[in-house]
Design a protein around this motif. Structure first.
Motif, PDB file in Angstrom:
ATOM      1  N   ARG A 273       0.820  -1.220   0.000  1.00 23.82           N
ATOM      2  CA  ARG A 273       0.000   0.000   0.000  1.00 23.82           C
ATOM      3  C   ARG A 273       0.852   1.267   0.000  1.00 23.82           C
ATOM      4  O   ARG A 273       1.742   1.429   0.817  1.00 23.82           O
ATOM      5  CB  ARG A 273      -0.927   0.023   1.233  1.00 23.82           C
ATOM      6  N   ARG A 274       0.592   2.128  -0.936  1.00 24.27           N
ATOM      7  CA  ARG A 274       1.293   3.408  -1.035  1.00 24.27           C
ATOM      8  C   ARG A 274       0.358   4.445  -1.616  1.00 24.27           C
ATOM      9  O   ARG A 274      -0.542   4.108  -2.379  1.00 24.27           O
ATOM     10  CB  ARG A 274       2.512   3.313  -1.982  1.00 24.27           C
ATOM     11  N   THR A 275       0.629   5.706  -1.288  1.00 24.56           N
ATOM     12  CA  THR A 275      -0.037   6.798  -1.992  1.00 24.56           C
ATOM     13  C   THR A 275       0.642   6.958  -3.340  1.00 24.56           C
ATOM     14  O   THR A 275       1.865   6.995  -3.420  1.00 24.56           O
ATOM     15  CB  THR A 275       0.091   8.103  -1.178  1.00 24.56           C
TER      16      THR A 275
ATOM     17  N   ARG B  21       0.019   9.445  -6.714  1.00 23.87           N
ATOM     18  CA  ARG B  21      -0.797  10.512  -7.318  1.00 23.87           C
ATOM     19  C   ARG B  21      -0.660  10.545  -8.833  1.00 23.87           C
ATOM     20  O   ARG B  21      -1.219  11.424  -9.485  1.00 23.87           O
ATOM     21  CB  ARG B  21      -0.392  11.874  -6.734  1.00 23.87           C
TER      22      ARG B  21
ATOM     23  N   TYR C  27      -3.068  16.278 -10.584  1.00 20.73           N
ATOM     24  CA  TYR C  27      -3.498  14.874 -10.541  1.00 20.73           C
ATOM     25  C   TYR C  27      -4.979  14.737 -10.204  1.00 20.73           C
ATOM     26  O   TYR C  27      -5.630  13.795 -10.635  1.00 20.73           O
ATOM     27  CB  TYR C  27      -2.620  14.054  -9.577  1.00 20.73           C
TER      28      TYR C  27
ATOM     29  N   TYR D 277      -7.695   2.335  -0.056  1.00 19.99           N
ATOM     30  CA  TYR D 277      -6.275   2.067  -0.317  1.00 19.99           C
ATOM     31  C   TYR D 277      -6.028   0.563  -0.511  1.00 19.99           C
ATOM     32  O   TYR D 277      -5.311   0.151  -1.413  1.00 19.99           O
ATOM     33  CB  TYR D 277      -5.425   2.535   0.864  1.00 19.99           C
TER      34      TYR D 277
ATOM     35  N   CYS E 234      -4.880   8.233  -3.726  1.00 16.66           N
ATOM     36  CA  CYS E 234      -4.405   9.168  -2.694  1.00 16.66           C
ATOM     37  C   CYS E 234      -5.582   9.647  -1.852  1.00 16.66           C
ATOM     38  O   CYS E 234      -6.590  10.115  -2.388  1.00 16.66           O
ATOM     39  CB  CYS E 234      -3.739  10.373  -3.366  1.00 16.66           C
ATOM     40  N   ILE E 235      -5.447   9.521  -0.543  1.00 18.17           N
ATOM     41  CA  ILE E 235      -6.464  10.069   0.354  1.00 18.17           C
ATOM     42  C   ILE E 235      -6.177  11.555   0.521  1.00 18.17           C
ATOM     43  O   ILE E 235      -5.013  11.967   0.530  1.00 18.17           O
ATOM     44  CB  ILE E 235      -6.441   9.317   1.713  1.00 18.17           C
ATOM     45  N   ARG E 236      -7.212  12.380   0.622  1.00 17.01           N
ATOM     46  CA  ARG E 236      -6.982  13.824   0.690  1.00 17.01           C
ATOM     47  C   ARG E 236      -7.936  14.480   1.677  1.00 17.01           C
ATOM     48  O   ARG E 236      -9.133  14.218   1.639  1.00 17.01           O
ATOM     49  CB  ARG E 236      -7.207  14.473  -0.690  1.00 17.01           C
ATOM     50  N   ALA E 237      -7.367  15.355   2.514  1.00 19.81           N
ATOM     51  CA  ALA E 237      -8.197  16.080   3.471  1.00 19.81           C
ATOM     52  C   ALA E 237      -8.149  17.586   3.241  1.00 19.81           C
ATOM     53  O   ALA E 237      -8.901  18.330   3.861  1.00 19.81           O
ATOM     54  CB  ALA E 237      -7.758  15.762   4.896  1.00 19.81           C
ATOM     55  N   SER E 238      -7.241  18.039   2.358  1.00 23.06           N
ATOM     56  CA  SER E 238      -7.107  19.486   2.122  1.00 23.06           C
ATOM     57  C   SER E 238      -8.037  19.932   1.005  1.00 23.06           C
ATOM     58  O   SER E 238      -7.697  19.806  -0.181  1.00 23.06           O
ATOM     59  CB  SER E 238      -5.667  19.836   1.730  1.00 23.06           C
TER      60      SER E 238
HETATM   61  C1  LIG Z   1      -5.730  12.288   6.979  1.00 26.53           C
HETATM   62  C2  LIG Z   1      -4.861  12.392   5.752  1.00 26.53           C
HETATM   63  C3  LIG Z   1      -4.982  13.496   4.930  1.00 26.53           C
HETATM   64  C4  LIG Z   1      -4.224  13.605   3.753  1.00 26.53           C
HETATM   65  N1  LIG Z   1      -4.433  14.674   2.923  1.00 26.53           N
HETATM   66  C5  LIG Z   1      -3.744  14.746   1.768  1.00 26.53           C
HETATM   67  C6  LIG Z   1      -4.012  15.815   0.854  1.00 26.53           C
HETATM   68  O1  LIG Z   1      -4.855  16.670   1.102  1.00 26.53           O
HETATM   69  N2  LIG Z   1      -3.331  15.842  -0.309  1.00 26.53           N
HETATM   70  C7  LIG Z   1      -2.410  14.876  -0.621  1.00 26.53           C
HETATM   71  O2  LIG Z   1      -1.830  14.970  -1.703  1.00 26.53           O
HETATM   72  N3  LIG Z   1      -2.133  13.857   0.218  1.00 26.53           N
HETATM   73  C8  LIG Z   1      -2.779  13.753   1.397  1.00 26.53           C
HETATM   74  N4  LIG Z   1      -2.557  12.687   2.257  1.00 26.53           N
HETATM   75  C9  LIG Z   1      -1.645  11.610   1.849  1.00 26.53           C
HETATM   76  C10 LIG Z   1      -0.317  11.667   2.621  1.00 26.53           C
HETATM   77  O3  LIG Z   1       0.462  12.727   2.101  1.00 26.53           O
HETATM   78  C11 LIG Z   1       0.423  10.313   2.474  1.00 26.53           C
HETATM   79  O4  LIG Z   1      -0.346   9.302   3.083  1.00 26.53           O
HETATM   80  C12 LIG Z   1       1.808  10.397   3.109  1.00 26.53           C
HETATM   81  O5  LIG Z   1       2.667  11.178   2.320  1.00 26.53           O
HETATM   82  C13 LIG Z   1       2.450   9.033   3.342  1.00 26.53           C
HETATM   83  O6  LIG Z   1       2.558   8.332   2.107  1.00 26.53           O
HETATM   84  P1  LIG Z   1       1.964   6.846   1.961  1.00 26.53           P
HETATM   85  O7  LIG Z   1       0.466   6.959   1.981  1.00 26.53           O
HETATM   86  O8  LIG Z   1       2.482   6.342   0.630  1.00 26.53           O
HETATM   87  O9  LIG Z   1       2.450   6.014   3.104  1.00 26.53           O
HETATM   88  C14 LIG Z   1      -3.281  12.579   3.433  1.00 26.53           C
HETATM   89  C15 LIG Z   1      -3.148  11.477   4.302  1.00 26.53           C
HETATM   90  C16 LIG Z   1      -3.938  11.377   5.427  1.00 26.53           C
HETATM   91  C17 LIG Z   1      -3.807  10.162   6.325  1.00 26.53           C
END
Ligand SMILES: Cc1cc2nc3c(=O)[nH]c(=O)nc-3n(C[C@H](O)[C@H](O)[C@H](O)COP(=O)(O)O)c2cc1C
Length: 186
Positions: A23-25, A27, A106, A143, A154-158
């Protein structure tokens, strides 16, 4: 209201240990639309009903099931109706771009953003943090399913909750709180 019937979800057969390891983010995805079965599987993973009493693939605060998944695509915003396995359109506008504050490319390229929407009326007896925890578990299931299907996600909160709520044509007590942007990897 326009609806689309979803196909049955796929069986995910990658071993859990391998899924967790991989599992990885990511984009970096193509704009190609997700196959119907793939979208259906992502939605089942994050909000599918797995019991006759309506309980789901994810836990929920006080069993309120106050968070629902929506889909943003080029053809509009859609509510996932898990019981009927269909999508119900809330707007025919492409509002994917509204779901990003800094106009990340993205987000515009990815074919799908799943939106976790909290029903604040339904959740009012629970702690305010409850729906965020619910949404977090739903995002993690996205994920895991994305990893098992070889997708980039990619999960996003912003993002601006209120702006997105209006763009999705949602009533005031529904609040988009978390997003999962997904597509086929480049
Ligand atoms: C609660 C939460 C909010 C996040 N919000 C954003 C976001 O708004 N934009 C984004 O590009 N990544 C966002 N991320 C992704 C993180 O940047 C990412 O999980 C982190 O860099 C670690 O990488 P990995 O998921 O590959 O382990 C968010 C992750 C979490 C858990």
């Amino acid at each position: 209201m326009k609806t689309i019937d979803l196909k049955a979800h796929l069986q995910l057969d990658m071993a859990l240990g391998e899924v967790l390891q991989k599992r990885r983010t990511n984009r970096d995805c193509q704009s190609k639309q997700l196959d119907e079965e793939v979208l259906s599987t992502l939605l089942w993973a994050c909000a599918g009903i797995t019991d006759e009493d309506g309980r789901r693939t994810v836990p929920s605060t006080m069993d309120l099931r106050a968070v629902t998944s929506y889909v943003l695509r080029a053809d509009g915003a859609w509510r996932y109706n898990a019981a009927q396995n269909c999508l119900e359109q809330t707007t025919d506008k492409d509002v994917r771009e509204v779901s990003t504050v800094r106009q990340f490319d993205y987000v515009k390229t990815a074919p799908v953003t799943i939106v976790f929407v909290a029903d604040k009326e339904r959740s009012k007896t629970a702690r305010p943090t409850g729906v965020y925890v619910d949404a977090g578990t739903m995002g993690q299931n996205c994920y895991l399913a994305a990893t098992a299907m070889g997708l980039a996600g990619c999960i996003r909160a912003s993002f601006e909750h209120e702006e997105l709520r209006k763009a999705m044509n949602l009533t005031e007590y529904l609040e988009p709180i978390l997003l999962f942007t997904v597509g086929y990897p480049k």
